[in-house]
Design a protein around this motif. Structure first.
Motif, mmCIF file in Angstrom:
data_model
loop_
_atom_site.group_PDB
_atom_site.id
_atom_site.type_symbol
_atom_site.label_atom_id
_atom_site.label_comp_id
_atom_site.label_asym_id
_atom_site.label_seq_id
_atom_site.Cartn_x
_atom_site.Cartn_y
_atom_site.Cartn_z
ATOM 1 N N TYR A 727 -13.534 -0.292 8.748
ATOM 2 C CA TYR A 727 -13.014 -0.659 7.512
ATOM 3 C C TYR A 727 -14.452 -1.392 6.848
ATOM 4 O O TYR A 727 -14.650 -1.434 5.720
ATOM 5 C CB TYR A 727 -12.004 -1.885 7.572
ATOM 6 C CG TYR A 727 -10.756 -1.570 8.194
ATOM 7 C CD1 TYR A 727 -9.854 -2.104 8.778
ATOM 8 C CD2 TYR A 727 -10.221 -0.197 7.891
ATOM 9 C CE1 TYR A 727 -8.513 -1.814 9.258
ATOM 10 C CE2 TYR A 727 -9.008 0.322 8.435
ATOM 11 C CZ TYR A 727 -8.348 -0.588 8.964
ATOM 12 O OH TYR A 727 -7.111 -0.239 9.460
ATOM 13 N N ILE A 728 -15.171 -2.061 7.884
ATOM 14 C CA ILE A 728 -16.140 -2.987 7.219
ATOM 15 C C ILE A 728 -17.455 -1.920 6.781
ATOM 16 O O ILE A 728 -17.985 -2.218 5.621
ATOM 17 C CB ILE A 728 -16.959 -3.729 8.634
ATOM 18 C CG1 ILE A 728 -15.939 -4.799 8.860
ATOM 19 C CG2 ILE A 728 -18.033 -4.484 7.847
ATOM 20 C CD1 ILE A 728 -16.370 -5.500 10.246
ATOM 21 N N ALA A 729 -17.475 -0.706 7.224
ATOM 22 C CA ALA A 729 -18.471 0.197 6.935
ATOM 23 C C ALA A 729 -17.977 0.672 5.384
ATOM 24 O O ALA A 729 -18.901 0.580 4.394
ATOM 25 C CB ALA A 729 -18.569 1.206 7.961
ATOM 26 N N LEU A 730 -16.856 1.000 5.326
ATOM 27 C CA LEU A 730 -16.256 1.390 4.128
ATOM 28 C C LEU A 730 -16.271 0.467 3.118
ATOM 29 O O LEU A 730 -16.999 0.722 1.743
ATOM 30 C CB LEU A 730 -14.816 1.977 4.203
ATOM 31 C CG LEU A 730 -14.400 3.483 4.493
ATOM 32 C CD1 LEU A 730 -12.973 3.351 4.964
ATOM 33 C CD2 LEU A 730 -14.898 3.978 3.361
ATOM 34 N N SER A 731 -16.237 -0.847 3.295
ATOM 35 C CA SER A 731 -16.111 -1.934 2.272
ATOM 36 C C SER A 731 -17.552 -1.982 1.940
ATOM 37 O O SER A 731 -17.864 -2.090 0.817
ATOM 38 C CB SER A 731 -15.830 -3.285 3.148
ATOM 39 O OG SER A 731 -14.555 -2.933 3.547
ATOM 40 N N LEU A 732 -18.714 -1.999 2.813
ATOM 41 C CA LEU A 732 -19.896 -2.226 2.196
ATOM 42 C C LEU A 732 -20.256 -0.778 1.333
ATOM 43 O O LEU A 732 -21.322 -1.153 0.422
ATOM 44 C CB LEU A 732 -20.806 -2.260 3.547
ATOM 45 C CG LEU A 732 -20.638 -3.455 4.405
ATOM 46 C CD1 LEU A 732 -21.579 -3.343 5.658
ATOM 47 C CD2 LEU A 732 -21.386 -4.518 3.544
ATOM 48 N N PRO B 248 -13.573 -3.929 -3.153
ATOM 49 C CA PRO B 248 -13.977 -3.079 -2.002
ATOM 50 C C PRO B 248 -13.357 -3.564 -0.635
ATOM 51 O O PRO B 248 -13.734 -3.181 0.392
ATOM 52 C CB PRO B 248 -15.351 -2.823 -1.907
ATOM 53 C CG PRO B 248 -15.857 -4.282 -2.613
ATOM 54 C CD PRO B 248 -14.598 -4.765 -3.506
ATOM 55 N N PHE B 251 -9.133 -3.474 3.027
ATOM 56 C CA PHE B 251 -8.782 -2.733 4.285
ATOM 57 C C PHE B 251 -8.112 -3.287 5.301
ATOM 58 O O PHE B 251 -7.451 -2.659 6.114
ATOM 59 C CB PHE B 251 -9.869 -1.909 4.937
ATOM 60 C CG PHE B 251 -10.658 -1.034 4.004
ATOM 61 C CD1 PHE B 251 -11.630 -1.496 3.131
ATOM 62 C CD2 PHE B 251 -10.343 0.462 3.723
ATOM 63 C CE1 PHE B 251 -12.506 -0.513 2.318
ATOM 64 C CE2 PHE B 251 -10.778 1.238 2.884
ATOM 65 C CZ PHE B 251 -11.871 0.811 2.110
ATOM 66 N N LEU C 30 -21.472 -3.138 12.942
ATOM 67 C CA LEU C 30 -20.858 -1.948 12.641
ATOM 68 C C LEU C 30 -21.093 -0.889 14.034
ATOM 69 O O LEU C 30 -20.608 0.027 14.315
ATOM 70 C CB LEU C 30 -21.843 -1.286 11.315
ATOM 71 C CG LEU C 30 -21.374 -1.625 10.046
ATOM 72 C CD1 LEU C 30 -22.250 -1.035 9.076
ATOM 73 C CD2 LEU C 30 -19.890 -1.431 9.861
#
Lengths: 746, 513, 108
Positions: A727-732, B248, B251, C30
């Motif tokens: 999720y975090i990766a996608l957000s960034l 964005p 999620f 990450l």
């Protein structure tokens, strides 16, 4: 509104209202509502008598006696403008002639209504009968009250419809249905000519109103208009239109060759025969000729010359021929109603002779008196039929003692029709025959004088035959020995409802000429003086009121549109239709005076001859001689077969029509139906295709959209892997993407 | 020692002003007291009785609401306003907080939502095994944070308020300690939330750096490099986006909503979102008014429009295949955030009005939907759509109210959802005149996408309707309860009523400009 | 050779360091599966911001509020860490692991 117009409107519409109510809910009234139309017509009768009395009470003036004509018009259809203007108006026109006709129609109709209450008692569809009678009365009244040809035509047709309904009243009898059909179709043929005549008139005169039509004749709009029928043969348009227009009366008043329906019309109930086929409907034709007399006469009318018109000559000849032909057929008939039917045809022929030789006044007078005695004859015949339950004279005989009222009224009416002096029929017939002879004298110098003499010859012969066959009925029915003992036993006099009209009518048959009462009261002399002083045509009260002058002079000039409303037109002169003094009238007067005595003698002679011969043949010594089977057999056969006219029509006209209808039927069945079916097949196939397109195409698109959306949803939701680091990766990544988009634009 | 020493004389007016400002801070102060009371009473009450703390919490919230209304009334009817200091009234506490009509509007929305959530909490069956004192404490702390967030005019204040809102909610999500889903949700929530707020504060630090002041009204990036400004603002927006669940940063929403207890889900969906949007609107307004942006507006409008479109689409499309009711409603919440974003993206007064109106309406309808979902889940022990089977026959009142909520969420008149969506779309369309040509096309496209998305959303909302009315019920009926019935009735009536009589609310939202 | 840029520590240096720390923080978040490690990454983020604030407050010509903010950030970071750790403990009790990518039952 003028009182006269108001009264006339009430007279006109009461029977219509009675019809409407009777046809729908008459069944539920007491006695099936027969009192409703009867009272409607009764009220109409009273009002008509009131108008009649008003007419009689008016002092004779320079232009004749009686009412000043009044006219009222109402707009019906108004469309278009300028040249394309369609302006149809309904109008009521009341003058002397109208009032006389009103009296005739309402009186006979009322008496027939009363008579029917007895005669038709117990009949099925009893209420309908009265409803139809009411409708008929309305139509006939409308016909005589109309002020323009179009509405005369409309009511003309309506009268025909009523005739059809009433002739075919016994719906279970095939012969009645066939007779009704025959009547209607024959009338229709005549009406076709009538309509074309009206259309030509409209084309020339621009309007169907009587005053406009007469004005067009007077002002010479018909001059120089001819119609070329074939090369070398051309007639004046007025003559042509007149002849065509006469086809209407030919059909309606049963002139040769459109007379074939009237005898068959006896299939209807006897009151119907009395009302329609004796007194009124058949008289509509004569009324029309009378009303349109200036038109048939032509421009000569306004110069005072009523005697040189080719149309009128044709009318007289046709009438004459009809008279003699029908009279001869009547001699051989055994059905009492058939004899009377042919007698009617013959008398109508007489009336047409009268119109044709220039004295439409006497023609209408004859119509007036004929209405009464013919109705009486028919109702009397009905009374006999009711008693004997048979229409054949073979079954009758010696009823004089059993049915005295019927016998005496029948006798009086027979004398009237045969031309026995002092009865009304004598005077009217006299008038016609005198004028016919005068007409022959008037044209005595012409090379075709024989043709001009024919009307008189035909008339006198017909008068002879009339006396013969009418008295034949008397001898065969009321005198002698009963031919059928069984029926004779059961015969009885009719009850009051049926007897009363007979008495009234026979009384009128005596007095309607006005002479007898005049002699009795001593008024005749003073009236005659007054009449002479007023330049009246004759000492007969009737003829004073119905003169050519009375017909057109003082005619209202009609209405015109002023500012969106109908306004009475101001006549340019005091009398805008004026008959000039002319030599012709004086000369005719001279001939008339000459013809007076010979005619009187001739008519009395032929009447007596006829009565005597018939006594001889049917009651006297020649009775047993059986002439019919012997020397006269061939003639008799021809007469019985009606001169084979009906047979001729059947073989030609009817057969041709059937053939034409067969061809059309074939065409419709094979060609038209084929096209229709093919079209239907095409439509079904097309709708099939459209349906498939809708199901697979349109619905397919819709379903596809839905499926695609769902699929997209299924695929897209896989982003949510459940692992937060994803999720975090996608957000960034998305943040960077947005930044990128932003930078692109800035 | 520098020259700027503060003497007592300088202090005096500051203290006076501070005390005067406290007069306008009653709701928050009351809430602090109530929180303290709740915390204390939790120590003394046994577990079984702790449910009754509901009454205290409810009382406190209602009182706070009334105090907000009273403050508003006071302000407009001539009370003594604090004077003195650099920052005039309505700024309070030296420009940290503002007590203007906008703040009051949002506070009312938040507190009303909280009342509904507290009612829900009373009824949630799964709370029976837990002490509720901490629950209400955390809840009201979060509410306090939201009250501060909607009135924040200082970046630090905003950050603190946001953290005060978020941190209790991390704990609230995992309140069912025995539910694996709840704990998983809580873990994801806190990690994600911490990252988001970290990014945000970093961005805020840059803004502070270039601007030299923490006050929102002082932001001016006009003279700086576009890339830098864009990046920095975007980082700040990322934090806010996390709160309001737009692309964005949306999620976390499905998992957290699904795992959390239903009252908490409702709380996050309704009040948290409202508070976030409130601050975003304030920020946007400030940037617009003070020409603080490095470029003209259109690129920002476009960027926000893209965000709005993406949010709507993602929310609606992902909801199509969901079986769990709460997950379905979570995606629906994302989609609604997208609609709300539409109102924000046009940078106009009408947009702000529309957004505020929709937030108020959204509070009603979403609360209703979650409430009934909770009732159904309590009765049938089934979190999926199948729990709704046959509700039309077994509990017609709740089915009917749910239908009203669903219609409102879809946007069918005469519900408030329709009016709100209409207002939002109208605000986009009315801004068409003032934007350049290429942007006009994009905005029209945005409206089109919104409408199409409404159509798509019909599908998954209708699945609930279908389950309610066209499926057979295998579960027993729902036990009657006064609180449930009254609350649901109020919510449903509000949804319908606002759909018909909505003018007063629009006027109220307009008045906050 | 001019190594002033190395020796004269100015605003830029601080900012660069903070950027690096921020990036490292993102990277850690990450890359690491361990929840506590992620927590450390979050702390790095907050620290970067903190550094930023202090640097700006010192070098910028304005109010000193940056340092105040730094203090607040530290407080928030501590609170967050406490809460996060509490949650991680509960998670561990339930799942017996704290590998974030394995605690992913709710998906799609």
């Amino acid at each position: 509104m003028d009182t006269t117009i108001l009264i006339s409107s009430i007279i006109l519409f009461l029977p219509l209202v009675a019809f409407i109510v009777q046809i729908h809910i008459g069944r539920f009234f007491k006695r099936e509502g027969d009192w409703l139309p009867t009272s409607a017509v009764g009220i109409g009768l009273l009002l008509s008598l009131y108008l009649f009395a008003t007419m009689l009470g008016t002092h004779p003036t320079e232009h004749g006696a009686g009412l000043k004509p009044v006219m009222q018009e109402w707009e019906w259809i108004r469309a278009g403008s300028g040249l394309g203007l369609l302006d149809i108006r309904f109008g009521i026109y009341v003058d002397n002639l109208t009032v006389v006709m009103l009296v005739v129609v309402t009186l006979v109709s009322f008496l027939v209504h009363v008579y029917s209450m007895g005669y038709m008692h117990g009949e099925e569809r009893y209420n309908r009968f009265f409803a139809y009678l009411g409708l008929f009365t309305f139509s006939m009244l409308g016909l005589v009250l109309s002020s323009n040809l179009l509405f005369v035509y409309i009511f003309w047709e309506l009268v025909g419809v009523c005739s059809y309904l009433l002739i075919g009243f016994y719906i279970h009898k095939d012969s009645a249905a066939a007779a009704a059909k025959k009547a209607f179709i024959t009338n229709r043929v005549g009406d076709l000519g009538f309509l074309i005549g009206i259309l030509i008139t409209v084309g020339v005169a621009g309007s169907t109103m009587f005053s406009d039509v007469f004005a067009s004749v007077a002002t010479g709009m018909w001059d120089n208009k001819t119609i070329h029928l074939t090369s070398g043969l051309s007639v004046s348009l007025l003559t042509f239109a007149g002849l065509l227009m006469f086809m209407g009366p030919m059909g309606k008043s049963a002139q040769f060759p459109l007379h074939v329906w009237l005898p068959d019309a006896m299939e209807g109930p006897t009151p119907v025969s009395a009302l329609i086929h004796a007194a009124t409907m058949v008289a509509a034709g004569v009324y029309l000729v009378g009303r349109m007399f200036p038109f048939f006469t032509g421009p000569g009318f306004f110069q005072g010359n009523f005697f040189d018109s080719p149309v009128l000559l044709s009318i007289a000849l046709i009438g004459g021929f009809t008279a003699i032909m029908a009279a001869t057929i009547a001699v051989a008939q055994t059905d009492i109603k058939k004899v009377l039917a042919y007698s009617t045809v013959s008398q109508l022929g007489f009336m047409m002779i009268g119109c044709g030789v220039g004295t439409f006044a006497f023609a209408l007078f004859h119509l007036f008196t004929h209405a009464f005695f013919k109705a009486c004859l028919f109702l009397g015949a009905g009374s006999v039929i009711h008693a004997i339950h048979s229409q054949e004279m073979c079954d009758m005989g010696g009823l004089r003692k059993k049915m005295p009222v019927t016998y005496w009224t029948f006798l009086i009416s027979t004398c009237a029709i045969a031309g026995v002096p002092f009865l009304s029929g004598f005077y009217s017939k006299e008038g016609i025959l005198t004028q016919a002879l005068a007409y022959a004298f008037y044209h005595g110098h012409s090379p075709q004088w024989f043709v001009y003499a024919l009307p008189f010859i035909f008339g006198i012969c017909a008068a002879a035959f009339t006396a013969f066959y009418m008295f034949r009925i008397i001898w065969l029915t009321f005198h002698g020995h009963p031919r059928d003992e069984h029926k004779y036993e059961h015969a009885h006099e009719s009850h009051f409802a049926m007897a009363m009209p007979l008495v009234v009518l026979s009384f009128l048959a005596i007095v309607s000429a006005g002479i007898l009462p005049g002699i009795l009261t001593g008024k005749a002399k003073s009236d005659a003086h007054e009449a002479k002083a007023a330049h009246a045509v004759s000492e007969f009260w009737f003829v004073n009121y119905i003169s050519p002058a009375a017909l057109v002079e003082s005619m209202p000039a009609g209405y015109e549109w002023v500012g969106g409303k109908l306004q009475p037109r101001t006549a340019k002169e005091q009398n805008f239709l004026k008959i000039q003094e002319s030599k012709a009238v004086a000369e005719m007067h001279h001939c008339h005076t000459q013809a007076h005595l010979p005619t009187l003698l001739a008519s009395i002679f032929v009447a007596s001859l006829g009565i005597f011969l018939s006594w001889l043949c049917f009651l006297g010594p020649w009775h047993s001689k059986n002439l019919v089977r012997g020397p006269l057999k061939a003639y008799h056969k021809v007469l019985v077969n009606l001169y084979y006219i009906d047979w001729f029509y059947l073989k030609t006209v009817v057969a041709l029509t059937y053939l034409a209808s067969k061809i059309c039927g074939w065409f419709d069945h094979t060609v038209v139906d084929f096209l229709v079916n093919m079209w239907g097949w095409i439509t079904v196939r097309t709708s099939d295709v459209a349906g498939k397109v809708d199901y697979y195409g349109v619905d397919g698109t819709v379903r596809m959209t839905g499926a695609v959306t769902l699929k997209l949803g299924q695929k897209s939701v896989k982003i949510q892997t459940g692992r937060v680091q994803d999720y975090i990766a996608l957000s960034l990544m998305l943040v960077v993407l947005v930044l990128f988009v932003f930078m692109l634009l800035v | 020692m520098d020259k700027t020493t503060l003497t007592f004389e300088q202090f005096q007016p500051l203290i006076a002003r501070f005390l005067a400002d406290c007069q306008w801070f009653w709701p928050e102060l009351l809430l602090i007291v109530v929180i303290a009371l709740l915390l204390l009473s939790d120590l003394f009450l046994p577990r079984s009785k702790s449910r009754n703390l509901f009454f205290l919490a409810m009382l406190g919230t209602v009182a706070a609401l009334l105090l907000v209304a009273w403050d508003l009334f006071r302000q407009t009817h001539g009370a003594v306003l604090p004077k003195g200091g650099e920052y005039p009234f309505p700024y309070l506490f030296q420009g940290m907080v503002i007590a203007d009509k906008f703040a009051y509007f949002c506070k009312i929305v938040v507190l009303a939502g909280t009342i509904g959530v507290i009612a829900m909490s009373y009824k949630e069956k799964r709370f029976n095994d837990y002490t509720m004192g901490e629950y209400y404490t955390l809840l009201l702390s979060s509410v306090l944070g939201m009250l501060l967030m909607v009135s924040a005019t200082d970046m630090l204040m905003f950050y603190l308020a946001m953290e005060l809102t978020s941190i209790p909610s991390y704990l609230l999500v995992g309140y069912h300690r025995d539910d694996p889903k709840g704990l998983e949700a809580s873990l994801k929530y806190i990690i994600y939330g911490a990252v988001a707020s970290g990014i945000m504060i970093y961005g805020l630090s840059w803004i502070y750096g270039v601007t030299g002041s923490l006050k929102i009204s002082q932001i001016s990036l006009g003279h700086f490099d576009k890339l830098f400004s864009g990046l920095v603002l975007l980082m700040v927006f990322a934090g806010i986006a996390y709160k309001i669940s737009t692309v964005p940063m949306q999620f976390w929403v499905p998992d957290v909503y699904e795992g959390a207890p239903t009252p908490v889900t409702a709380f996050l969906a309704v009040t948290s979102k409202a508070a976030g949007f409130a601050f975003l609107l304030r920020l946007v307004h400030a940037l617009r008014v003070s020409e603080a942006l490095p470029a003209s507006l259109p690129p920002y409008i476009f960027a926000f429009a893209v965000i709005a479109a993406l949010t709507m689409t993602i929310g609606n499309f992902m909801a199509l295949n969901q079986k769990n009711v709460k997950r379905l409603l979570a995606f629906s919440a994302i989609a609604h955030a997208g609609y709300l974003m539409m109102g924000v993206c046009v940078f106009s007064d009408q947009g702000q009005t529309a957004t505020l109106f929709y937030l108020a309406g959204y509070m009603l309808m979403n609360l209703g939907a979650f409430y009934i979902a909770m009732i159904v889940a309590n009765a049938t022990d089934d979190d999926n759509l199948t729990g709704f089977n046959g509700l039309g026959t077994s509990a017609p009142f709740f089915a009917g109210s749910m239908s009203i909520m669903l219609f409102s969420l879809i946007g069918i008149p005469p519900t408030v959802g329709f009016v709100g969506k209409f207002q939002l779309i109208a605000s986009v369309l009315s801004s068409l005149q003032t934007v350049p040509g290429w942007l006009r096309l994009s905005l029209i496209l945005l409206v089109l996408i919104a409408v199409l998305n409404t159509v798509v959303s019909l599908y998954y909302y209708a699945r609930i309707l279908k389950a309610m009315y066209f499926e057979e019920s295998k579960h027993p009926g729902i036990a009657p309860s006064a609180l449930n019935t009254v609350t649901v009735f109020v919510l449903a009536a509000g949804t319908l009523g606002l759909g018909i009589f909505f003018n007063w609310l629009i006027e109220g939202a307009k008045g906050t400009l | 050779m001019n190594f002033n840029w190395l020796t004269d520590i100015g605003l830029t240096h601080y900012l660069t360091v903070s950027v690096v720390i921020f990036s490292l923080g993102i990277a850690v978040i990450l890359a690491k599966r361990n929840a506590i490690a992620i927590l450390m990454g979050i702390e790095l983020l907050l620290n970067a911001a903190c550094l930023n604030f202090v640097a700006f407050s010192h070098f910028g010509n304005g109010a000193q509020s940056g340092q105040v903010v730094a203090v607040f950030i530290i407080v928030i970071a501590a609170a967050e860490a406490a809460v996060a750790l509490a949650i991680i403990v509960c998670v561990y009790r339930m799942f017996n692991l704290i590998a974030v990518d394995q605690i992913a039952k709710m998906k799609e």
